[in-house]
Design an enzyme around this catalytic site. Structure first.
Site: not given
Length: 320
Positions: A162, A263
């Site tokens: 991330s 995602d």
């Protein structure tokens, strides 16, 4: 008692009050290192720098390798939007205990400074300094015997998920223009980007153009780097921004980009992977996608079969 005034916030994630206090409701609890308690992995905490404050948690597999066999080194940058989570949290401690029990690697999980107390580029500077500190052990007995005794400095990797995946990009770019150490057999061999956070002023792929400026990716960047030159098109978050340095200068010889099918920033990982391949960079690139999974699923549930699958792919990338 009057409620405190809010300076700015990302609801359910973080609140900064006008008195300077910060609340991080999604932060997972601290977990101590386990030098002897875990049958498969040893871990301990070390200080890299006092000023600025940079530290790390180190992980070693058990049983230890016999001399002269040494382990690849993975310098890892945790996720959390640059503003929460920790190398010392229960979430990442559990993850690396599972990871290192499956992968024979020495992990240096970096505790870098967080926004908003320390806006970007503080995290970038801290993580590059941590990589330099690791590399410096190749030619000097600096301070950490685990690195000296068990680390293979010709096989250094950086990785992150991330926001940590974004840090990987920025550290790898810097490693392409700045030597890690003077001399020695030091090599930043590879970079692992897991569900990396990139963004831009324009929507791509499945992103909504009409809601783009209200999206979490936009809001997070403004929160963690409010004075970024170019705003959301700063090269640190938009590697394809006008005037951004060429991706051909990435300072490693191979990359692995991991994305998850559902995602919200899945398309950004593919966008980055394609951009590196089109840049003229001379390294080897790989992409791994897990369909039907969401952002950092493997960090939250490291014991699942799908988590083991991405771990094994990362192991193959590091070990072969």
């Amino acid at each position: 008692m009057a409620s405190k005034e809010i300076e700015k916030e990302i609801p359910t994630y973080i609140t900064l009050y006008k008195d300077g206090t910060v609340e991080r409701p999604r932060q997972t609890p601290y977990a101590p290192p386990s030098l002897d308690e875990n049958p498969h992995v040893s871990s301990k905490d070390i200080i890299i720098s006092q000023n600025p404050s940079i530290s790390a948690r180190l992980y070693l597999p058990k049983p230890l390798p016999t001399q002269p066999q040494k382990l690849p080194i993975l310098v890892y940058f945790h996720g959390g939007g640059f503003f929460f989570e920790s190398a010392f949290s229960q979430l990442y401690h559990n993850y690396f205990n599972t990871f290192v029990s499956r992968v024979p690697v020495l992990v240096v999980s970096v505790e870098y400074r967080l926004a908003p107390e320390h806006s970007l580029p503080a995290a970038y500077d801290d993580c590059f300094a941590a990589l330099q500190w690791v590399a410096s052990h190749s030619s000097n007995n600096i301070s950490e015997p685990w690195l000296i005794d068990y680390g293979d400095f010709s096989r250094i990797f950086i990785g992150g998920d991330s926001a940590g995946g974004n840090i990987v990009h920025n550290v790898a770019m810097r490693a392409g223009s700045e030597a890690l150490v003077d001399g020695g057999n030091v090599k930043l061999l590879g970079a692992i980007y897991v569900h990396p956070y990139f963004y831009s002023s324009y929507a791509i792929g499945s992103e909504s153009a009409s809601e783009h400026e209200k999206s979490l990716g936009y809001i997070v960047w403004d929160f963690v780097y409010p004075n970024a030159p170019g705003g959301i098109d700063n090269p640190a978050v938009n590697p394809l921004a006008p005037g951004a340095p060429s991706l051909a200068t990435l300072g490693c010889s191979k990359i692995l980009v991991c994305v998850a099918g559902i995602d919200s920033i899945r398309d950004r990982g593919v966008w980055y992977y394609d951009a590196v391949n089109e840049s003229g960079w001379h390294g080897k690139s790989e992409i791994f996608e897990e369909e039907g999974e969401d952002h950092v699923y493997h960090i939250f549930h490291p014991e699942t079969e799908k988590a083991k699958k991405i771990t094994d792919r990362m192991a193959s990338f590091i070990l072969h």
